[in-house]
Motif scaffolding. Structure first.
Motif, PDB file in Angstrom:
ATOM      1  N   ALA A   1      21.913  52.046  -4.838  1.00 20.45           N
ATOM      2  CA  ALA A   1      23.296  52.506  -4.685  1.00 20.45           C
ATOM      3  C   ALA A   1      23.688  52.542  -3.214  1.00 20.45           C
ATOM      4  N   ARG A   2      22.775  53.023  -2.364  1.00 17.03           N
ATOM      5  CA  ARG A   2      23.065  53.096  -0.932  1.00 17.03           C
ATOM      6  C   ARG A   2      23.231  51.699  -0.320  1.00 17.03           C
ATOM      7  N   GLU A   3      22.330  50.791  -0.660  1.00 20.63           N
ATOM      8  CA  GLU A   3      22.382  49.446  -0.092  1.00 20.63           C
ATOM      9  C   GLU A   3      23.620  48.673  -0.546  1.00 20.63           C
ATOM     10  N   LEU A   4      24.038  48.907  -1.784  1.00 23.75           N
ATOM     11  CA  LEU A   4      25.158  48.149  -2.337  1.00 23.75           C
ATOM     12  C   LEU A   4      26.501  48.843  -2.148  1.00 23.75           C
ATOM     13  N   GLY A   5      26.476  50.106  -1.713  1.00 24.39           N
ATOM     14  CA  GLY A   5      27.723  50.844  -1.547  1.00 24.39           C
ATOM     15  C   GLY A   5      28.381  51.191  -2.861  1.00 24.39           C
ATOM     16  N   LEU A   6      27.558  51.446  -3.889  1.00 23.76           N
ATOM     17  CA  LEU A   6      28.060  51.774  -5.215  1.00 23.76           C
ATOM     18  C   LEU A   6      27.587  53.174  -5.608  1.00 23.76           C
ATOM     19  N   SER A   7      28.231  53.747  -6.606  1.00 32.16           N
ATOM     20  CA  SER A   7      27.783  55.041  -7.107  1.00 32.16           C
ATOM     21  C   SER A   7      26.500  54.861  -7.920  1.00 32.16           C
ATOM     22  N   LYS A   8      25.714  55.923  -8.015  1.00 31.52           N
ATOM     23  CA  LYS A   8      24.466  55.846  -8.767  1.00 31.52           C
ATOM     24  C   LYS A   8      24.734  55.587 -10.255  1.00 31.52           C
ATOM     25  N   SER A   9      25.840  56.110 -10.768  1.00 33.89           N
ATOM     26  CA  SER A   9      26.148  55.892 -12.183  1.00 33.89           C
ATOM     27  C   SER A   9      26.438  54.415 -12.464  1.00 33.89           C
ATOM     28  N   VAL A  10      27.126  53.747 -11.538  1.00 36.24           N
ATOM     29  CA  VAL A  10      27.409  52.314 -11.709  1.00 36.24           C
ATOM     30  C   VAL A  10      26.126  51.513 -11.645  1.00 36.24           C
ATOM     31  N   VAL A  11      25.277  51.824 -10.670  1.00 38.56           N
ATOM     32  CA  VAL A  11      24.002  51.111 -10.528  1.00 38.56           C
ATOM     33  C   VAL A  11      23.128  51.326 -11.759  1.00 38.56           C
ATOM     34  N   HIS A  12      23.105  52.561 -12.247  1.00 38.14           N
ATOM     35  CA  HIS A  12      22.301  52.857 -13.437  1.00 38.14           C
ATOM     36  C   HIS A  12      22.794  52.031 -14.625  1.00 38.14           C
ATOM     37  N   GLY A  13      24.101  51.891 -14.767  1.00 34.75           N
ATOM     38  CA  GLY A  13      24.652  51.092 -15.860  1.00 34.75           C
ATOM     39  C   GLY A  13      24.309  49.622 -15.722  1.00 34.75           C
ATOM     40  N   LEU A  14      24.397  49.108 -14.486  1.00 31.82           N
ATOM     41  CA  LEU A  14      24.034  47.709 -14.248  1.00 31.82           C
ATOM     42  C   LEU A  14      22.573  47.468 -14.576  1.00 31.82           C
ATOM     43  N   LEU A  15      21.710  48.371 -14.128  1.00 27.13           N
ATOM     44  CA  LEU A  15      20.272  48.212 -14.372  1.00 27.13           C
ATOM     45  C   LEU A  15      19.953  48.263 -15.862  1.00 27.13           C
ATOM     46  N   ALA A  16      20.626  49.138 -16.583  1.00 22.17           N
ATOM     47  CA  ALA A  16      20.381  49.242 -18.023  1.00 22.17           C
ATOM     48  C   ALA A  16      20.724  47.938 -18.730  1.00 22.17           C
TER      49      ALA A  16
ATOM     50  N   SER B   1       8.211  56.336 -13.153  1.00 21.33           N
ATOM     51  CA  SER B   1       8.635  56.381 -11.750  1.00 21.33           C
ATOM     52  C   SER B   1      10.135  56.202 -11.592  1.00 21.33           C
ATOM     53  N   ARG B   2      10.793  55.681 -12.654  1.00 20.50           N
ATOM     54  CA  ARG B   2      12.228  55.389 -12.619  1.00 20.50           C
ATOM     55  C   ARG B   2      12.578  54.419 -11.498  1.00 20.50           C
ATOM     56  N   ARG B   3      11.702  53.438 -11.312  1.00 23.80           N
ATOM     57  CA  ARG B   3      11.938  52.398 -10.325  1.00 23.80           C
ATOM     58  C   ARG B   3      11.987  51.047 -11.028  1.00 23.80           C
ATOM     59  N   TYR B   4      12.664  50.095 -10.375  1.00 22.80           N
ATOM     60  CA  TYR B   4      12.954  48.813 -11.014  1.00 22.80           C
ATOM     61  C   TYR B   4      12.520  47.651 -10.125  1.00 22.80           C
ATOM     62  N   ARG B   5      12.176  46.549 -10.764  1.00 22.34           N
ATOM     63  CA  ARG B   5      11.875  45.309 -10.065  1.00 22.34           C
ATOM     64  C   ARG B   5      12.441  44.146 -10.864  1.00 22.34           C
ATOM     65  N   LEU B   6      12.482  42.957 -10.242  1.00 16.23           N
ATOM     66  CA  LEU B   6      12.993  41.784 -10.935  1.00 16.23           C
ATOM     67  C   LEU B   6      12.155  41.470 -12.164  1.00 16.23           C
ATOM     68  N   GLY B   7      12.829  41.071 -13.241  1.00 16.77           N
ATOM     69  CA  GLY B   7      12.141  40.667 -14.453  1.00 16.77           C
ATOM     70  C   GLY B   7      11.835  39.181 -14.456  1.00 16.77           C
ATOM     71  N   PHE B   8      11.072  38.772 -15.464  1.00 16.53           N
ATOM     72  CA  PHE B   8      10.624  37.386 -15.556  1.00 16.53           C
ATOM     73  C   PHE B   8      11.795  36.418 -15.667  1.00 16.53           C
ATOM     74  N   LYS B   9      12.824  36.799 -16.425  1.00 16.46           N
ATOM     75  CA  LYS B   9      13.946  35.886 -16.637  1.00 16.46           C
ATOM     76  C   LYS B   9      14.660  35.566 -15.328  1.00 16.46           C
ATOM     77  N   ALA B  10      14.855  36.583 -14.490  1.00 15.07           N
ATOM     78  CA  ALA B  10      15.516  36.352 -13.212  1.00 15.07           C
ATOM     79  C   ALA B  10      14.704  35.423 -12.323  1.00 15.07           C
ATOM     80  N   MET B  11      13.382  35.574 -12.373  1.00 13.36           N
ATOM     81  CA  MET B  11      12.524  34.769 -11.508  1.00 13.36           C
ATOM     82  C   MET B  11      12.374  33.329 -11.989  1.00 13.36           C
ATOM     83  N   THR B  12      12.726  33.076 -13.255  1.00  6.07           N
ATOM     84  CA  THR B  12      12.562  31.721 -13.783  1.00  6.07           C
ATOM     85  C   THR B  12      13.869  30.955 -13.906  1.00  6.07           C
ATOM     86  N   LEU B  13      14.994  31.546 -13.512  1.00  5.16           N
ATOM     87  CA  LEU B  13      16.277  30.847 -13.634  1.00  5.16           C
ATOM     88  C   LEU B  13      16.265  29.520 -12.881  1.00  5.16           C
ATOM     89  N   GLY B  14      15.785  29.536 -11.656  1.00  2.00           N
ATOM     90  CA  GLY B  14      15.734  28.305 -10.872  1.00  2.00           C
ATOM     91  C   GLY B  14      14.796  27.291 -11.491  1.00  2.00           C
TER      92      GLY B  14
END
Length: 275
Positions: A54-69, A83-96
């Protein structure tokens, strides 16, 4: 020219988030925010917390939480419940990688598709599975001014039409169940299969025969034939042709033989079959 597949994913057609910051007229601000989030996570591949994003993107935490969901539901990000932490999933890494593979497949398939179209006088195409839909990545069109065709880049449901259902027939059981549960087998034309048992019976028949046909499933009056294409590492997709039911249906046996033969030729060009 008549084009099938005009019902391509329409979920992005709705303007969203009227209160978004910096959204240009006519743009989808929620989509832009999701892409910004993915770009950030790709540029710094590590686990991220909602507050950090949220801090890096300049968005509210509620918006970021919705995007992540949403991105997590589509396998673009992976979340750790503890931990409530997120990383890139397989689909994102294989798009290219998917894009590069599609371009390679198109290059190899085009000579085979062109020959099939020359022999049948009808449009031919190569489809692959992307998620729970089928994507047309290559096609060859007849020289006639009026013909049917499936547009490149269009995604169609896996339960309707010969080429899509061939892909589904040779997909994993969990993919089949996801199509039934998530898509819901909607009716697209007069003869679309909309019942689970009928679909499962059709898939078993396709596996037994090694090919499929459909009449008035994607669009009334349209007839299609398809066969699976296997590569060294498993199923690649399906090779098919489409035309007016009255013309193609009358030559079903001849055209089926040609479709299967050209599918085998494409397999040979890809380095052999694992089917």
């Amino acid at each position: 020219m008549s084009e099938l597949g005009r019902n391509e994913d329409a979920s992005l057609a709705v303007r969203e988030d009227a209160g978004g910051h910096g959204a240009k007229p006519g743009r989808l601000s929620t989509v832009a925010k999701a892409l910004d989030l993915l770009e950030l996570m790709a540029a710094q591949p590590r686990e991220w917390g909602v507050t950090e994003l949220a801090r890096e993107l300049g968005l509210s935490k509620s918006v970021v939480h919705g995007l992540l969901a949403t991105l997590r539901d589509k396998d673009f990000v992976v979340g750790d419940e503890r931990s409530r932490r997120y990383r890139l999933g397989f689909k994102a890494m294989t798009l290219g990688a998917d894009f590069d593979l599609d371009q390679e497949l198109r290059t190899v398939a085009m000579p085979v598709l062109k020959e099939l179209t020359e022999q049948t006088g009808e449009a031919s195409y190569l489809m692959v599975r992307r998620g729970i839909k089928a994507l047309t990545i290559a096609r060859a069109l007849p020289a006639t001014p009026i013909h049917l065709a499936i547009e490149e880049g269009v995604r169609v449901p896996l339960h309707a039409g010969a080429s899509a259902r061939v892909i589904l027939a040779f997909s994993r059981p969990d993919v089949i169940e996801s199509v039934i549960a998530d898509v819901g087998l909607p009716r697209l034309a007069e003869q679309t299969i909309t019942a689970r048992d009928d679909l499962l019976a059709s898939l078993a028949d396709i596996r037994a025969k090694g090919c499929a046909y459909s009449a008035s499933e994607m669009l009334d009056g349209v007839y299609a034939l398809a066969a699976p294409v296997f590569g060294p590492n498993g199923m690649v997709g399906s090779l098919g042709m489409v035309g007016i039911e009255a013309a193609v249906g009358a030559r079903h046996e001849t055209f089926t033989t040609l479709v299967i033969d050209h599918a085998r030729r494409l397999e040979a060009a890809l380095g052999g079959s694992a089917g």
